[in-house]
Design an enzyme around this catalytic site. Structure first.
Site: not given
Ligand code: MRU
Length: 354
Positions: A247
């Protein structure tokens, strides 16, 4: 009728629909996004999630408005755009991709304000086009990540791989193809996947609901495990590598990703399993020196204490529900980007591209 699809975002000429990920895998339903407020709501309440998909949907919600708006001046249009992005980036704090795209587009907009060759209408059209281009750019970047990641894991061999992944980083989290799941897709295209293990990813179940759905859809040999089974997996199976998404990656390689990523990295190091973070450049935040500066989103207790409408946690207990954790760069074998694979302490080599 319930028709399975992996297309997270449908967009054409100012019409935006997202696959409602809150309903998956039971229902495959699209939700129209009519304006920036609805884009913010869809991101905040996780109808769409995954750092790249959040960025694209946020930006496309601006394009939806730009399509039907007209402006009296370029300055007015620039102010409008700035306000919309300032608002959108408050939807979720940890993933940096939307903030970076917002910065790039706002910068582009301010350049157009002072470009006397462009009219207000030209500027509107250019902005829409720049936003729409994010869709194809994301897919191309993911395919490059897939190739670099697969080559790195294979290291010149062609032995079938056993891969562990966490959360969802596939078509549903991006415009298509995926980052860490893109690496898995590339290995599968080369017939080099023996097995993929995916974690459930409590409490929001991105692994059980979304990654498992994508793996089954694609016919990739795969098995779901509880988050707490990772150590046992490393002991029992010869896992070739772990691949996860990001993220936000700090300048020193510390990486915020879905809660539980850090403990997998610790276990991977203990068991000598390479641990890769797969992410586009838009996930790297050079303004943040280390993971200590990354804001970690905390989600409502309800998302942890309930499954659907059924309370599973004892009444009266308090819950701590961080959505992400930070894996130190020292536990990461490589950061796989669309420009190649980089050591976490050598990310400055990417500066010319960002
Ligand atoms: C290509 S997506 C990478 C990250 O955003 C993913 O691993 C993740 O942590 C998503 O978290 P989320 O809370 O589902 O948005």
């Amino acid at each position: 009728m319930f028709r399975k699809t992996l297309k997270s975002i449908k967009y054409k000429d100012g019409d935006l629909e997202i696959l409602d990920q809150l309903l998956l895998p039971a229902k495959s339903e699209y939700k129209k996004i009519l304006d920036v407020e609805e884009g913010w709501e869809a991101i905040h309440n996780m109808h769409v999630r995954g750092a790249p998909a959040i960025a694209i949907v946020g930006c496309l919600s601006v394009a939806v408005e730009l399509y039907r708006n007209s402006f009296d001046s370029k300055e007015e249009q620039h102010d409008y755009l700035t306000k919309k992005f300032d608002y959108l980036v408050t939807a979720r704090p940890t993933a940096v991709n939307l903030m970076k795209e917002a910065e790039i587009l706002t910068e582009y907009s301010s350049e157009m304000v002072v470009n006397s060759e462009l009219s207000t209408e030209d500027m509107r059209i250019c902005l829409i086009k720049a936003i729409e281009d994010l869709l194809s750019k994301d897919i191309n970047d993911n395919k490059a990540i897939g190739t670099f990641g697969a080559d790195e894991i294979l290291n010149g061999q062609d032995s079938p791989c056993i891969i562990l992944t966490h959360c969802n980083t596939g078509s549903l989290a991006t415009a298509d193809y995926g980052t860490a799941l893109g690496v898995i897709r590339t290995l599968h295209e080369r017939s080099l996947i023996e097995k993929v293990y995916c974690t459930e990813t409590r409490p929001y179940m991105q692994g059980a609901r979304l990654t498992a759905y994508e793996l089954v859809y694609e016919g990739i040999p795969s098995t779901l495990i509880c988050d707490s089974a990772v150590a046992a997996l490393f002991k029992n199976a010869k896992v070739t590598a772990v691949v996860v998404g990001a993220d936000r990656v700090a300048a020193n390689g510390d990486t915020a990703n879905k809660i539980g990523t850090y403990q997998i990295a610790v276990l991977a190091r203990h068991h000598n399993v390479p641990f890769y973070v797969c992410a586009p450049l838009s996930s790297i935040d050079f303004d943040i020196k280390s993971g200590l500066d990354i804001v970690i989103e905390e989600r409502p207790e309800k998302e942890m204490a309930f499954i659907g409408d059924t309370r599973i946690a004892a009444q009266g207990i308090t819950c701590w529900n961080p959505a992400f954790d930070v894996t130190p760069g020292s536990l990461i074998s490589g950061i796989v980007t669309e420009k190649g694979v980089f050591q976490p302490d050598k990310l400055e080599d990417l500066l010319p591209y960002s």
